[in-house]
Motif scaffolding. Structure first.
Motif, PDB file in Angstrom:
ATOM      1  N   VAL A   1     -36.340  35.705  20.784  1.00 28.97           N
ATOM      2  CA  VAL A   1     -37.350  34.905  20.095  1.00 28.97           C
ATOM      3  C   VAL A   1     -37.415  33.513  20.724  1.00 28.97           C
ATOM      4  CG1 VAL A   1     -36.951  36.189  17.960  1.00 28.97           C
ATOM      5  CG2 VAL A   1     -35.746  34.023  18.331  1.00 28.97           C
ATOM      6  N   PRO A   2     -38.471  32.746  20.444  1.00 25.09           N
ATOM      7  CA  PRO A   2     -38.574  31.395  21.025  1.00 25.09           C
ATOM      8  C   PRO A   2     -37.367  30.522  20.689  1.00 25.09           C
ATOM      9  CG  PRO A   2     -40.668  32.075  20.095  1.00 25.09           C
ATOM     10  CD  PRO A   2     -39.677  33.125  19.693  1.00 25.09           C
ATOM     11  N   ARG A   3     -37.249  29.460  21.445  1.00 27.71           N
ATOM     12  CA  ARG A   3     -36.119  28.535  21.340  1.00 27.71           C
ATOM     13  C   ARG A   3     -35.885  28.109  19.896  1.00 27.71           C
ATOM     14  NH1 ARG A   3     -31.747  26.795  24.365  1.00 27.71           N
ATOM     15  NH2 ARG A   3     -30.855  25.047  23.202  1.00 27.71           N
ATOM     16  N   ARG A   4     -34.614  28.137  19.486  1.00 28.27           N
ATOM     17  CA  ARG A   4     -34.228  27.745  18.131  1.00 28.27           C
ATOM     18  C   ARG A   4     -33.516  26.393  18.155  1.00 28.27           C
ATOM     19  NH1 ARG A   4     -36.716  31.372  14.779  1.00 28.27           N
ATOM     20  NH2 ARG A   4     -35.392  30.439  13.184  1.00 28.27           N
ATOM     21  N   GLY A   5     -33.404  25.805  16.972  1.00 26.99           N
ATOM     22  CA  GLY A   5     -32.681  24.558  16.850  1.00 26.99           C
ATOM     23  C   GLY A   5     -31.181  24.765  17.009  1.00 26.99           C
ATOM     24  N   ASP A   6     -30.466  23.657  17.059  1.00 28.85           N
ATOM     25  CA  ASP A   6     -29.010  23.683  17.208  1.00 28.85           C
ATOM     26  C   ASP A   6     -28.377  23.855  15.835  1.00 28.85           C
ATOM     27  OD1 ASP A   6     -26.355  23.340  17.718  1.00 28.85           O
ATOM     28  OD2 ASP A   6     -26.523  21.302  18.515  1.00 28.85           O
ATOM     29  N   PRO A   7     -27.630  24.947  15.595  1.00 33.55           N
ATOM     30  CA  PRO A   7     -27.017  25.144  14.283  1.00 33.55           C
ATOM     31  C   PRO A   7     -26.047  24.031  13.889  1.00 33.55           C
ATOM     32  CG  PRO A   7     -26.959  27.173  15.558  1.00 33.55           C
ATOM     33  CD  PRO A   7     -27.378  26.085  16.489  1.00 33.55           C
ATOM     34  N   ALA A   8     -25.503  23.348  14.884  1.00 33.45           N
ATOM     35  CA  ALA A   8     -24.526  22.300  14.590  1.00 33.45           C
ATOM     36  C   ALA A   8     -25.166  20.952  14.287  1.00 33.45           C
ATOM     37  CB  ALA A   8     -23.557  22.140  15.757  1.00 33.45           C
ATOM     38  N   ALA A   9     -26.472  20.821  14.499  1.00 38.15           N
ATOM     39  CA  ALA A   9     -27.130  19.526  14.300  1.00 38.15           C
ATOM     40  C   ALA A   9     -27.191  19.179  12.816  1.00 38.15           C
ATOM     41  CB  ALA A   9     -28.542  19.579  14.878  1.00 38.15           C
ATOM     42  N   ASN A  10     -26.995  17.911  12.518  1.00 41.89           N
ATOM     43  CA  ASN A  10     -27.113  17.452  11.145  1.00 41.89           C
ATOM     44  C   ASN A  10     -28.589  17.262  10.805  1.00 41.89           C
ATOM     45  OD1 ASN A  10     -24.316  17.268  10.603  1.00 41.89           O
ATOM     46  ND2 ASN A  10     -24.226  15.322  11.714  1.00 41.89           N
ATOM     47  N   PRO A  11     -29.086  17.926   9.765  1.00 43.21           N
ATOM     48  CA  PRO A  11     -30.509  17.800   9.432  1.00 43.21           C
ATOM     49  C   PRO A  11     -30.847  16.399   8.949  1.00 43.21           C
ATOM     50  CG  PRO A  11     -29.340  18.995   7.717  1.00 43.21           C
ATOM     51  CD  PRO A  11     -28.366  18.817   8.832  1.00 43.21           C
ATOM     52  N   ALA A  12     -32.066  16.004   9.226  1.00 41.46           N
ATOM     53  CA  ALA A  12     -32.513  14.675   8.799  1.00 41.46           C
ATOM     54  C   ALA A  12     -33.058  14.736   7.375  1.00 41.46           C
ATOM     55  CB  ALA A  12     -33.607  14.178   9.746  1.00 41.46           C
ATOM     56  N   GLY A  13     -32.976  13.604   6.695  1.00 39.28           N
ATOM     57  CA  GLY A  13     -33.603  13.473   5.392  1.00 39.28           C
ATOM     58  C   GLY A  13     -32.915  14.185   4.254  1.00 39.28           C
ATOM     59  N   VAL A  14     -31.627  14.487   4.406  1.00 40.20           N
ATOM     60  CA  VAL A  14     -30.901  15.171   3.336  1.00 40.20           C
ATOM     61  C   VAL A  14     -30.531  14.162   2.258  1.00 40.20           C
ATOM     62  CG1 VAL A  14     -28.837  16.461   2.722  1.00 40.20           C
ATOM     63  CG2 VAL A  14     -30.003  16.919   4.888  1.00 40.20           C
ATOM     64  N   LYS A  15     -30.944  14.452   1.040  1.00 42.44           N
ATOM     65  CA  LYS A  15     -30.621  13.574  -0.076  1.00 42.44           C
ATOM     66  C   LYS A  15     -29.162  13.748  -0.471  1.00 42.44           C
ATOM     67  CE  LYS A  15     -31.861  12.484  -4.851  1.00 42.44           C
ATOM     68  NZ  LYS A  15     -32.688  12.879  -6.023  1.00 42.44           N
ATOM     69  N   ALA A  16     -28.455  12.641  -0.609  1.00 42.58           N
ATOM     70  CA  ALA A  16     -27.048  12.693  -1.004  1.00 42.58           C
ATOM     71  C   ALA A  16     -26.924  13.228  -2.425  1.00 42.58           C
ATOM     72  CB  ALA A  16     -26.425  11.315  -0.901  1.00 42.58           C
ATOM     73  N   VAL A  17     -25.749  13.775  -2.723  1.00 41.18           N
ATOM     74  CA  VAL A  17     -25.470  14.301  -4.058  1.00 41.18           C
ATOM     75  C   VAL A  17     -24.291  13.534  -4.636  1.00 41.18           C
ATOM     76  CG1 VAL A  17     -24.819  16.324  -5.405  1.00 41.18           C
ATOM     77  CG2 VAL A  17     -26.271  16.582  -3.393  1.00 41.18           C
ATOM     78  N   THR A  18     -24.432  13.117  -5.864  1.00 39.82           N
ATOM     79  CA  THR A  18     -23.341  12.442  -6.560  1.00 39.82           C
ATOM     80  C   THR A  18     -23.186  13.024  -7.952  1.00 39.82           C
ATOM     81  OG1 THR A  18     -24.850  10.725  -7.375  1.00 39.82           O
ATOM     82  CG2 THR A  18     -23.666  10.264  -5.323  1.00 39.82           C
ATOM     83  N   PHE A  19     -21.994  12.914  -8.473  1.00 39.20           N
ATOM     84  CA  PHE A  19     -21.723  13.353  -9.837  1.00 39.20           C
ATOM     85  C   PHE A  19     -22.494  12.457 -10.798  1.00 39.20           C
ATOM     86  CE2 PHE A  19     -19.198  13.876 -13.701  1.00 39.20           C
ATOM     87  CZ  PHE A  19     -18.904  15.233 -13.692  1.00 39.20           C
ATOM     88  N   THR A  20     -23.019  13.058 -11.843  1.00 40.61           N
ATOM     89  CA  THR A  20     -23.851  12.309 -12.773  1.00 40.61           C
ATOM     90  C   THR A  20     -23.150  11.051 -13.297  1.00 40.61           C
ATOM     91  OG1 THR A  20     -25.066  12.417 -14.849  1.00 40.61           O
ATOM     92  CG2 THR A  20     -23.066  13.739 -14.708  1.00 40.61           C
ATOM     93  N   ALA A  21     -23.907   9.991 -13.410  1.00 37.03           N
ATOM     94  CA  ALA A  21     -23.364   8.745 -13.968  1.00 37.03           C
ATOM     95  C   ALA A  21     -23.408   8.744 -15.485  1.00 37.03           C
ATOM     96  CB  ALA A  21     -24.160   7.554 -13.431  1.00 37.03           C
ATOM     97  N   ASP A  22     -24.127   9.717 -16.056  1.00 32.83           N
ATOM     98  CA  ASP A  22     -24.270   9.801 -17.508  1.00 32.83           C
ATOM     99  C   ASP A  22     -23.075  10.536 -18.099  1.00 32.83           C
ATOM    100  OD1 ASP A  22     -25.020  10.047 -20.127  1.00 32.83           O
ATOM    101  OD2 ASP A  22     -26.867  11.194 -19.731  1.00 32.83           O
ATOM    102  N   ARG A  23     -22.196   9.788 -18.774  1.00 30.11           N
ATOM    103  CA  ARG A  23     -20.992  10.393 -19.344  1.00 30.11           C
ATOM    104  C   ARG A  23     -21.165  10.762 -20.821  1.00 30.11           C
ATOM    105  NH1 ARG A  23     -20.055  10.004 -14.433  1.00 30.11           N
ATOM    106  NH2 ARG A  23     -17.993   9.641 -13.539  1.00 30.11           N
ATOM    107  N   THR A  24     -22.357  10.625 -21.351  1.00 28.73           N
ATOM    108  CA  THR A  24     -22.568  10.990 -22.748  1.00 28.73           C
ATOM    109  C   THR A  24     -22.621  12.513 -22.887  1.00 28.73           C
ATOM    110  OG1 THR A  24     -24.979  10.907 -22.517  1.00 28.73           O
ATOM    111  CG2 THR A  24     -23.851   8.873 -23.178  1.00 28.73           C
ATOM    112  N   PRO A  25     -22.260  13.047 -24.031  1.00 30.62           N
ATOM    113  CA  PRO A  25     -22.355  14.500 -24.232  1.00 30.62           C
ATOM    114  C   PRO A  25     -23.786  14.984 -23.997  1.00 30.62           C
ATOM    115  CG  PRO A  25     -21.087  13.487 -26.005  1.00 30.62           C
ATOM    116  CD  PRO A  25     -21.676  12.358 -25.216  1.00 30.62           C
ATOM    117  N   GLN A  26     -23.908  16.102 -23.318  1.00 28.29           N
ATOM    118  CA  GLN A  26     -25.219  16.624 -22.958  1.00 28.29           C
ATOM    119  C   GLN A  26     -25.431  17.999 -23.586  1.00 28.29           C
ATOM    120  OE1 GLN A  26     -26.406  16.059 -18.869  1.00 28.29           O
ATOM    121  NE2 GLN A  26     -24.843  14.474 -18.555  1.00 28.29           N
TER     122      GLN A  26
END
Length: 967
Positions: free
Chosen positions: A758-783
């Protein structure tokens, strides 16, 4: 405890509720029922068992020889046993102890007693004190639930142990338990009362609309009997069952002449037979035997029409023909009939599936089958699942398609498709016999004993099929189908969310109207030639290296595709494959909840640009291949199993999925019908909802991790799925792993001619651009998350933020901390409080998102008990921060994991995801090399330090899944 290198951990699969919502079409299989009377016979050697039937068990047959690799025996007290040497997994063994007694044997006032008794088998016996059994087995390396379990079905109860090794101590502990449960259970009243809360919790977990509908239908199929809504137990009957009741049931049904012990594994058969005979020969029944329950099946003059209403149920129309159970004749002709019925039922199932795919179809799926129910009745069944509000046109489709099949039968192409699939399955079973897993063999032997069947080896089953195949024609399949449905359905059962306007009369009217519509013979369908045989010039190999200590060969093609191979002899004839494309869910939008689920469902329905799903099914008949995609955090994943003969075709299908996915507008119409059903199913099951909604809440509402409201699924579309998937499939980096029994040069050629072309593919090891970071919720109230199930159902979770999984020792320390916490949850929340059936603790640490991880303690729970459960969890967490685990807790938390890892070293599926990333993630290879050594080195003091670091009460979040308020 999580396994950082397992396929299950590395790839996100459809949630269980989603998979359960998609009506699976049964694959054709060769049934091998048989029957005869019990008899007291001497043990029989493998050489002797070449005769027909199983003389040692008193099972006679003029035609069917039992598997000669099994040692069949019976003790003077009537207990059957079967023993077989098997080396998959190497050095391990399994035990199944099956009793011919199930839910149907309980009288109405004691509904649930068989299941209650199953629980009491783990709660004290003459030589094993209450609360000690599970701990003993954990010390031997058996994980509770995974390796130590039991099941109570309508007509049988089976106890299951999967032994990690066959050391004398392990075998002794396992057989001691089995002998104790046979006749030595103490069934103490105080223990019964303590277990009652756990049984009630399990009842609440399992009391979901799908089970309620099934039981309601069963009760109406077999009226005026014990079968029906309450037979698995109700809060009232469970609450009133006494130790005396259970003792009477135990002594009346747990008897040697109703028991079969099966052992399969890597051991000496002669020595194991001697162990069994010496331990169980002295088992004697106590008191008079209780009769097995067999209700009368009365003929009906016309179909009974019945309705079932539940606000969370999909609209399901079921047609059934019920007849009395017939003890099998144990003959070749009987096998022929069963095979023809299976072939015909699959053909009707395929027709219903095809009809569901049209844009204006009122159904989302269908299925047909002929089967024995609990050795009580013989049923022929056809089911259609309707889109919301369309039960009437769906009923018409079901009635007319069933009538068409009865009246005109099937085309030769339909039957040829099923024959091809059966033949391939049987031939592969023979080729792969040396790699059959001991658990599967033992389960099949136990089932055969319960039904008095002659158990056949794969080679014997194939030989039987070879003899039958010339007679398995479309004409004969039609005859068998008509005979199974002799006279048409005896029950039409309509399940809807709201009461049917007009009630039974409205259903009868719709049924009568449908029967007036003439049906015509089916049209023969031609199978198209496969359109994806040529992807251009084969890809050029530009790199070919080896990782010697792990037996991995790494190949890279000029277009960037990476192939990693691990040739094994673990499972002869099998190849596990795993492909990862692009960056996966990490680049999905974080504000479209349900998109990952929609992507996985829609790709399974979508087909290819030149072939729809039905064409693909016909083209691939008789081939062990598959299509479909899953969404992992860091890749779009396709995976499955194939053979050397089918590897070329599998790679072509995979390349076609990447280069020519259909995105057919008709698939959107299907999704519009499926999504509300899936959403309702998830919403009605608090535990399943929690599994999806808790990660969503813990990430502050990040849609890449789940959703909080199942109705969000209905807002997702095929266009959104295309926008998320198309760029990754078109140009994303491709990594593929092959693990198993193959020729390396042929495998490389198969990939070179497909993915490598198939046509040329991307590099599997490359870090993708525009990835939104993930953090544990700051809301400590019961949900709070709201479910749509019963008012006494719910789930609770407490979570603490941790960190990512980059540091192996820290990650495994958190896993072990969760393991110890899980042991304490079982001891306290389950056993002492009786507040829940399945408490669980888990550490989740990301290898994709920097700094993100969490530890949860969760359990299904009645809302009324949640305060008590939460307090108990907090107390356990506080104690872990103060006091290190005991040496016994460390052993019981650690050893089952070490034993599991050791087994996985010889399992293709445990390697394949890891192998697929061998060129880009050398850190994962190091983790695999070092994980056992690191886990063994973690100390109790380090567990305490991790608890002090992470189980900070000020940082915890409590989440409750509660019934949705009225209005």
């Amino acid at each position: 405890m999580t396994d950082i290198n397992s396929t299950a951990h590395r790839a996100r699969r459809l949630p269980l509720a989603v998979r359960a919502s998609l009506l699976a079409i049964a694959a054709a299989g060769l049934a091998v029922p048989a029957s005869a009377q019990d008899a007291d016979r001497a043990p029989q050697t493998a050489a002797q068992s070449q005769t027909t039937g199983i003389p040692a068990w008193g099972l006679t047959s003029a035609e069917l020889p039992a598997d000669p690799t099994v040692r069949w025996g019976i003790l003077p007290n009537g207990m059957r046993y079967a023993i077989r040497h098997n080396e998959t997994p190497k050095g391990a063994a399994v035990i199944r102890f099956a009793f011919n007694v199930g839910m149907r044997e309980a009288e109405a006032a004691q509904f649930g007693a068989p299941h209650f008794l199953e629980h009491m088998a783990f709660n004290g016996s003459t030589n094993i004190p209450e609360g000690e059994l599970v701990k003993r087995l954990e010390r031997l390396g058996l994980a509770f639930g995974a390796d130590t379990n039991a099941e109570t079905d309508l007509e049988h109860t089976t106890y299951k142990l999967d032994l990690p090794n066959t050391n004398a101590e392990t075998v002794d502990g396992a057989l001691t338990f089995m002998r104790e449960l046979a006749s030595e259970l103490t069934i103490d009243q105080a223990a019964v009362d303590r277990e009652r809360g756990i049984i009630l919790s399990e009842y609440r977990v399992r009391n979901v609309p799908q089970i309620r509908r099934l039981l309601d239908s069963l009760g109406k199929q077999i009226p005026n009997s014990r079968f029906g809504a309450g037979m698995t137990g109700t809060p009232d009957t469970i609450g009133n069952i006494s130790a005396a009741d259970l003792r009477a049931f135990y002594e009346g049904y747990y008897r040697p002449d109703r028991a079969t012990l099966v052992m399969v594994g890597d051991f000496d058969v002669d020595a194991m037979e001697q162990e069994i005979r010496s331990r169980f020969a002295g088992w004697k029944a106590k008191g008079p035997a209780k009769e097995l329950y067999t209700p009368a099946i009365a003929p009906v003059a016309k179909p009974v029409v019945a309705t079932f209403t539940d606000p969370s149920i999909p609209e399901i129309i079921e047609f059934s023909r019920v007849a009395g159970y017939q003890v099998p004749a144990n003959s070749v002709e009987e096998q022929r009939r069963a095979t023809l019925e299976a072939i015909a039922s699959v053909a009707l199932s395929n027709r219903l599936a095809t009809l569901s795919r049209s844009a204006d179809s009122p159904i989302i799926g269908g299925q047909a089958m002929v089967q024995d129910v609990a050795r009580t009745a013989r049923t022929a069944t056809a089911i259609v699942v309707a889109k919301e509000g369309q039960w009437q046109p769906a009923l018409a489709i079901g009635e007319q398609e069933l009538r068409r099949a009865i009246q005109f039968g099937f085309t030769e192409a339909e039957i040829a498709e099923s024959r091809a699939n059966i033949r391939t399955a049987l031939e592969n079973a023979v080729a792969q016999e040396a790699g059959r897993r001991s658990g599967a063999i033992a389960d099949q032997i136990a089932t055969a004993s319960l039904s008095n069947s002659v158990y056949l080896s794969p080679a014997q089953t194939l030989a039987l099929y070879n003899a039958l195949e010339p007679t398995l024609t479309a004409e004969e399949a039609g005859k068998a189908f008509r005979a199974a449905w002799n006279g048409g359905p005896t029950l039409v059962h309509v399940a809807t969310k709201q009461e049917v306007g007009g009630g039974i009369a409205a259903v009868e009217s719709a049924l009568a109207t449908s029967t007036q519509v003439a049906v015509t013979a089916p049209v023969e369908q031609a199978t198209k030639a496969f359109a994806y045989d040529d992807f251009g010039p084969a890809g050029k190999v530009v790199s070919d290296t080896s990782i010697a200590d792990l037996g991995i060969r790494s190949v890279r093609f000029a277009n960037g595709v990476q192939l990693n191979l691990k040739k094994t002899a673990f499972e002869p004839g099998k190849i596990a494959w795993y492909a990862k494309v692009g960056p996966g869910a990490q680049v999905f939008p974080a504000d479209k909840p349900g998109l990952t689920v929609a992507s996985q469902v829609l790709t399974s329905l979508n087909g290819l640009g030149k072939h729809d799903v039905d064409e693909l099914r016909r083209i691939t008949a008789g081939r062990q291949v598959g299509v479909g995609l899953a969404v992992d955090t860091d890749g779009i994943v396709a995976s499955g199993a194939t053979t050397s003969a089918d590897l070329d075709l599998q790679m072509k299908l995979l390349a076609a999925q990447l280069t020519d996915p259909a995105y057919d507008p008709a698939t959107q119409a299907q999704w519009a019908g499926i999504a509300p059903v899936v959403a309702k199913n998830i919403a009605s099951n608090p535990s399943q909802l929690a599994s999806i909604a808790v990660p969503f809440k813990l990430t502050g509402g990040d849609a890449r991790f789940g959703f909080g409201n199942p109705e969000d699924l209905t807002a997702r579309s095929l266009d959104e799925v295309k926008a998320a998937l198309a760029p990754q499939l078109a140009s994303g980096g491709v990594e593929i792993g092959l693990v198993g029994d193959f020729d390396e040069a042929a495998a490389i050629a198969a990939v070179a001619q497909t993915l490598g072309a198939v046509p040329r593919r991307g590099d599997p090891a490359a870090n993708p651009a525009g990835v939104k970071a993930v953090t544990f919720t700051a809301d400590r109230t019961p949900q709070t998350i709201y479910h749509g199930g019963s008012a006494d159902q719910g789930a609770i979770a407490l979570a603490w933020p941790t960190t990512d999984g980059k540091n192996l020792k820290d990650s495994l320390t958190r896993d072990l901390l969760a393991g110890v916490m899980g042991l304490r949850l079982i001891d306290v929340v389950r056993e002492e409080l009786g507040a829940t059936y399945t408490p669980n603790a888990q550490s989740v640490d990301s290898l994709t998102y920097k700094g993100f991880g969490y530890l949860t303690a969760s359990a299904p729970a009645d809302p009324a008990s949640m305060d008590e459960v939460a307090a108990a969890v907090r107390k356990i967490a506080a104690d872990l921060r103060t006091n290190p685990p005991t040496a016994d807790e460390m052993l019981r938390a650690r050893k089952p994991t070490l034993e599991r890892w050791q087994r996985q070293e010889r399992e293709n599926n445990s390697w394949v995801a890891l192998v697929s990333e061998a060129q880009t993630r050398s850190d994962l290879l190091d983790r695999r090399r070092n994980r056992a050594r690191v886990l063994e080195g973690i100390t109790a003091a380090e567990i305490k330090a991790a608890a002090q670091r992470y189980l900070d009460p000020a940082k915890s979040v409590e989440l409750r899944v509660l019934p949705k308020p009225a209005g």
